[in-house]
Scaffold this active site. Structure first.
Site, mmCIF file in Angstrom:
data_model
loop_
_atom_site.group_PDB
_atom_site.id
_atom_site.type_symbol
_atom_site.label_atom_id
_atom_site.label_comp_id
_atom_site.label_asym_id
_atom_site.label_seq_id
_atom_site.Cartn_x
_atom_site.Cartn_y
_atom_site.Cartn_z
ATOM 1 N N GLY A 1 0.855 -1.248 -0.249
ATOM 2 C CA GLY A 1 0.136 0.520 0.102
ATOM 3 C C GLY A 1 1.082 1.239 0.079
ATOM 4 O O GLY A 1 1.588 1.430 0.880
ATOM 5 N N GLN B 1 3.387 10.102 1.311
ATOM 6 C CA GLN B 1 4.126 9.237 1.043
ATOM 7 C C GLN B 1 5.460 9.886 0.002
ATOM 8 O O GLN B 1 5.958 9.171 -0.096
ATOM 9 C CB GLN B 1 4.055 7.989 1.319
ATOM 10 C CG GLN B 1 3.412 7.376 2.426
ATOM 11 C CD GLN B 1 3.188 6.101 2.865
ATOM 12 O OE1 GLN B 1 1.907 5.401 1.980
ATOM 13 N NE2 GLN B 1 4.337 5.516 3.664
ATOM 14 N N LEU C 1 6.555 1.818 4.381
ATOM 15 C CA LEU C 1 7.598 2.308 3.430
ATOM 16 C C LEU C 1 8.694 3.658 3.872
ATOM 17 O O LEU C 1 8.963 4.277 3.452
ATOM 18 C CB LEU C 1 6.660 2.087 2.191
ATOM 19 C CG LEU C 1 6.425 1.342 1.321
ATOM 20 C CD1 LEU C 1 5.511 1.078 -0.341
ATOM 21 C CD2 LEU C 1 7.471 0.020 1.468
ATOM 22 N N HIS D 1 -4.413 1.314 7.619
ATOM 23 C CA HIS D 1 -3.857 2.178 7.565
ATOM 24 C C HIS D 1 -2.990 3.138 6.516
ATOM 25 O O HIS D 1 -2.595 4.340 7.012
ATOM 26 C CB HIS D 1 -2.437 1.015 6.979
ATOM 27 C CG HIS D 1 -0.847 1.713 7.217
ATOM 28 N ND1 HIS D 1 0.234 0.515 8.696
ATOM 29 C CD2 HIS D 1 -0.143 2.042 6.420
ATOM 30 C CE1 HIS D 1 0.951 0.961 7.675
ATOM 31 N NE2 HIS D 1 0.809 1.861 6.917
ATOM 32 N N GLU D 2 -3.931 2.555 5.478
ATOM 33 C CA GLU D 2 -3.121 4.032 4.327
ATOM 34 C C GLU D 2 -4.403 5.100 4.510
ATOM 35 O O GLU D 2 -3.839 6.557 4.615
ATOM 36 C CB GLU D 2 -3.300 3.194 3.019
ATOM 37 C CG GLU D 2 -2.340 2.391 2.513
ATOM 38 C CD GLU D 2 -1.837 2.830 2.778
ATOM 39 O OE1 GLU D 2 -0.424 3.680 2.609
ATOM 40 O OE2 GLU D 2 -0.029 1.563 2.714
ATOM 41 N N HIS E 1 -2.596 7.917 6.782
ATOM 42 C CA HIS E 1 -1.379 8.470 6.645
ATOM 43 C C HIS E 1 -2.454 9.885 5.880
ATOM 44 O O HIS E 1 -1.610 11.077 5.909
ATOM 45 C CB HIS E 1 -0.607 7.528 4.694
ATOM 46 C CG HIS E 1 0.463 6.785 5.832
ATOM 47 N ND1 HIS E 1 1.519 7.517 5.987
ATOM 48 C CD2 HIS E 1 0.331 5.449 5.077
ATOM 49 C CE1 HIS E 1 1.778 6.197 6.300
ATOM 50 N NE2 HIS E 1 1.210 5.097 5.813
#
Ligand code: ZN
Length: 174
Positions: free
Chosen positions: A46, A51, A95, A136-137, A140
């Site tokens: 993902g 990011q 990441l 999770h994403e 972000h």
């Protein structure tokens, strides 16, 4: 397609809240292609636009197995509509936080509304790895990272370690 540079902690941009999109244009479609390229290159499952330094509410996911056909999924302006009371725990990596894995407990299933590449509103019910990855994403997009729940001491140690080992291919000593 372009492989973008993935931003890592402690970059302050990772704490910022991403802006929703008003419409899906060719630029966003290009960005999504780049996000997939960047994510596959880094062996991630993902990646959110923030990011790579772009504060737009866009993220991509592919939770297919390595020996399976690729299943690229992209989400624009995703909103979590419903979560289950039941939870599950995964050891999550990120990441933007290299070589760090943290056990995170999240709702096991979730329902998410989002806009697809054609600008249409879609709904998806997720379970398992996809549910965890999507949550999770989306975190972000709200400037939240998996290290946020740790004590300041632990968090600082992780960031210190990453800052030290960060590769800098352009650095020269003459
Ligand atoms: Zn992440």
């Amino acid at each position: 397609m372009t492989i973008k540079n993935i931003i890592t902690v402690p970059d302050e941009i990772l704490k910022k809240i991403s802006e929703p999109l008003e419409k899906v244009s060719i630029n966003e479609k290009k960005l999504i292609e780049d996000l997939f390229e960047t994510m596959y290159q880094s062996n991630g499952i993902g990646l959110a636009a923030v990011q790579v330094g772009i504060l737009k509410r866009i993220l991509v996911i592919d939770v297919s197995n390595k020996d399976e056909k690729k299943k690229p999924m992209s989400f624009i302006n995703p909103i979590i509509k419903k979560v289950s009371d039941e939870t599950s725990i995964y050891e999550e990596g990120c990441l933007s936080i290299p070589d760090t894995f943290i056990e995170i407990e999240r709702p096991k299933t979730c329902e998410v509304e989002y806009i697809d590449l054609n600008g249409k509103i879609q709904n998806i019910k997720c379970d398992g790895l996809l549910s965890t990855c999507l949550q999770h994403e989306i975190n972000h997009l709200d400037g939240k990272l998996i290290i946020d729940n740790l004590s300041k001491l632990k968090r600082d140690l992780i960031i210190k370690k990453i800052s030290k080992t960060k590769k800098n291919p352009n650095r020269i000593v003459v």
